[in-house]
Enzyme design. Structure first.
Site, PDB file in Angstrom:
ATOM      1  N   SER A  51       0.962  -1.244   0.387  1.00  0.00           N
ATOM      2  CA  SER A  51       0.041  -0.149  -0.191  1.00  0.00           C
ATOM      3  C   SER A  51       0.746   1.114  -0.078  1.00  0.00           C
ATOM      4  O   SER A  51       0.463   2.670  -0.741  1.00  0.00           O
ATOM      5  CB  SER A  51      -1.354  -0.161   1.290  1.00  0.00           C
ATOM      6  OG  SER A  51      -1.762  -1.121   0.896  1.00  0.00           O
ATOM      7  N   ASN A  52       1.833   1.376   0.636  1.00  0.00           N
ATOM      8  CA  ASN A  52       2.986   2.564   0.987  1.00  0.00           C
ATOM      9  C   ASN A  52       3.693   2.895  -0.486  1.00  0.00           C
ATOM     10  O   ASN A  52       3.720   3.463  -0.508  1.00  0.00           O
ATOM     11  CB  ASN A  52       3.658   2.106   1.738  1.00  0.00           C
ATOM     12  CG  ASN A  52       3.548   2.069   2.762  1.00  0.00           C
ATOM     13  OD1 ASN A  52       3.085   3.568   3.819  1.00  0.00           O
ATOM     14  ND2 ASN A  52       3.464   1.821   4.086  1.00  0.00           N
ATOM     15  N   LYS A 175       0.752 -10.868   6.100  1.00  0.00           N
ATOM     16  CA  LYS A 175       1.373  -9.301   6.771  1.00  0.00           C
ATOM     17  C   LYS A 175      -0.193  -9.319   7.183  1.00  0.00           C
ATOM     18  O   LYS A 175      -1.126  -8.446   6.591  1.00  0.00           O
ATOM     19  CB  LYS A 175       1.255  -8.917   5.796  1.00  0.00           C
ATOM     20  CG  LYS A 175       1.305  -7.172   5.888  1.00  0.00           C
ATOM     21  CD  LYS A 175       2.004  -6.568   5.051  1.00  0.00           C
ATOM     22  CE  LYS A 175       3.136  -5.257   5.021  1.00  0.00           C
ATOM     23  NZ  LYS A 175       1.924  -4.174   5.698  1.00  0.00           N
ATOM     24  N   ILE A 218       6.599  -6.334   8.759  1.00  0.00           N
ATOM     25  CA  ILE A 218       6.919  -6.127   7.285  1.00  0.00           C
ATOM     26  C   ILE A 218       5.783  -4.662   7.912  1.00  0.00           C
ATOM     27  O   ILE A 218       4.674  -4.208   7.455  1.00  0.00           O
ATOM     28  CB  ILE A 218       5.905  -6.515   6.469  1.00  0.00           C
ATOM     29  CG1 ILE A 218       6.355  -8.172   6.135  1.00  0.00           C
ATOM     30  CG2 ILE A 218       5.852  -6.262   4.690  1.00  0.00           C
ATOM     31  CD1 ILE A 218       6.224  -9.146   5.319  1.00  0.00           C
TER      32      ILE A 218
END
Length: 312
Positions: A51-52, A175, A218
């Protein structure tokens, strides 16, 4: 039954931001500079297009390019052992499978698969299981589950669903950006770490997750402070729990400040201001920041973390 694929090794992983120019084109020199700083900071792996990394804002060609640039800059600078995970989330099963194949061809070792969320009422537990199993059946690289309710219209996989998926020979980890340490502990206490790696997706539960058997982290914050996260993991492995807890307290407050600032543009602005590359440009509809936003906002814990990062 096929033999179980090997999960990524434990450690600190970074969902790297994708730096962009003012006209929203990928900024390759800054992307490569960032990957190199993270690797030099001791991270175990780079997640490209989490997403980043603004995965949903990139074309297939851009996704392939950023994976390839990441793998090449690592290989060309002596970091061949640093793992590359590619986010392959899409809204259809067909496109997700395609992205997994493209990720492999570009140099990724694992695919991180987000649960589709355009039609939440149709994403029953059975359909979620079917989706992830179908992807894993056809992906040429091992897959990991990406559980992030914030970006999946509130869809939050429970530990029973995840455990069912973990039995698949090509599904090797998760994650947990839900930040649920109880869920993490249920998974680590019932699944072999040699077959399924369970990572928290937030730095504010890093130490707590290690105590519960997590594989590392993460998280967004290692974009700013990879060395400090690696130091906390070293403290934990050496049994220096007081030192680890002290660092965790700072990470928790810094992670909260980063979220208040605006994670993706905030990471870019902080990196540009303190580490000398990149700029806080993002693709719309995300909102860009300026370097002045970082200067005037109260970021006392982030500033303390950056000072530590520059000295460890």
């Amino acid at each position: 039954m096929a033999s179980k694929s090997t999960p990524p090794p434990p450690g600190v992983y970074v969902p790297a931001v994708a730096f962009m120019t003012e006209d929203e084109e990928l900024d390759r020199p800054s992307i490569e500079a960032h990957v190199l700083r993270l690797a030099e900071g001791g991270v175990k792996g780079i997640l490209v297009q989490g997403s980043n990394g603004e995965a949903q804002h990139l074309s297939h060609d851009e996704r392939r390019n950023t994976i390839r640039w990441t793998r090449d800059i690592l290989d060309n600078n002596g970091f061949k052992d640093v793992v590359v995970i590619a986010g392959t989330g899409a809204q259809s099963t067909r496109e997700t499978i395609q992205l997994c194949g493209e990720a492999k061809s570009a140099g990724a070792s694992y695919a991180l698969v987000l649960t589709p969320s355009t039609w939440p009422p149709q994403m029953s537990k059975a359909n979620i299981i079917r989706f992830h199993q179908t992807i894993a059946d056809q992906s040429p690289i091992p897959t990991m589950i990406y559980n992030f309710p914030t970006v999946t219209a509130g869809i939050d996989l429970d530990s029973d669903t995840i455990a069912t998926l973990a039995a698949h020979p090509n599904i090797v980890g998760i994650k947990l950006s839900c930040g649920n340490v109880g869920k993490l502990n249920r998974l680590t206490s019932s699944l072999s770490s040699s077959e399924f790696a369970t990572f928290p997706g937030k730095s504010d539960v890093f130490f707590q997750s290690l105590m519960s058997g997590g594989a590392g982290v993460i998280g967004a914050l290692p974009n700013i402070a990879p060395r400090t996260h690696v130091r906390l993991l070293q403290y934990f492995n050496e049994g220096k729990f007081d030192d680890a807890v002290k660092l965790q307290e700072l990470l928790g407050h810094a992670d909260w400040e980063l979220g208040r600032l605006g994670s993706i543009a905030g990471i870019k602005a902080i990196v540009a201001r303190h580490f000398g590359y990149g700029a806080p440009h993002v693709r719309g509809p995300l909102v860009p920041l300026t370097l002045d936003d970082v200067q005037v906002t109260n970021l006392s814990n982030l500033n303390e973390l950056i000072n530590i990062e520059k000295t460890v």
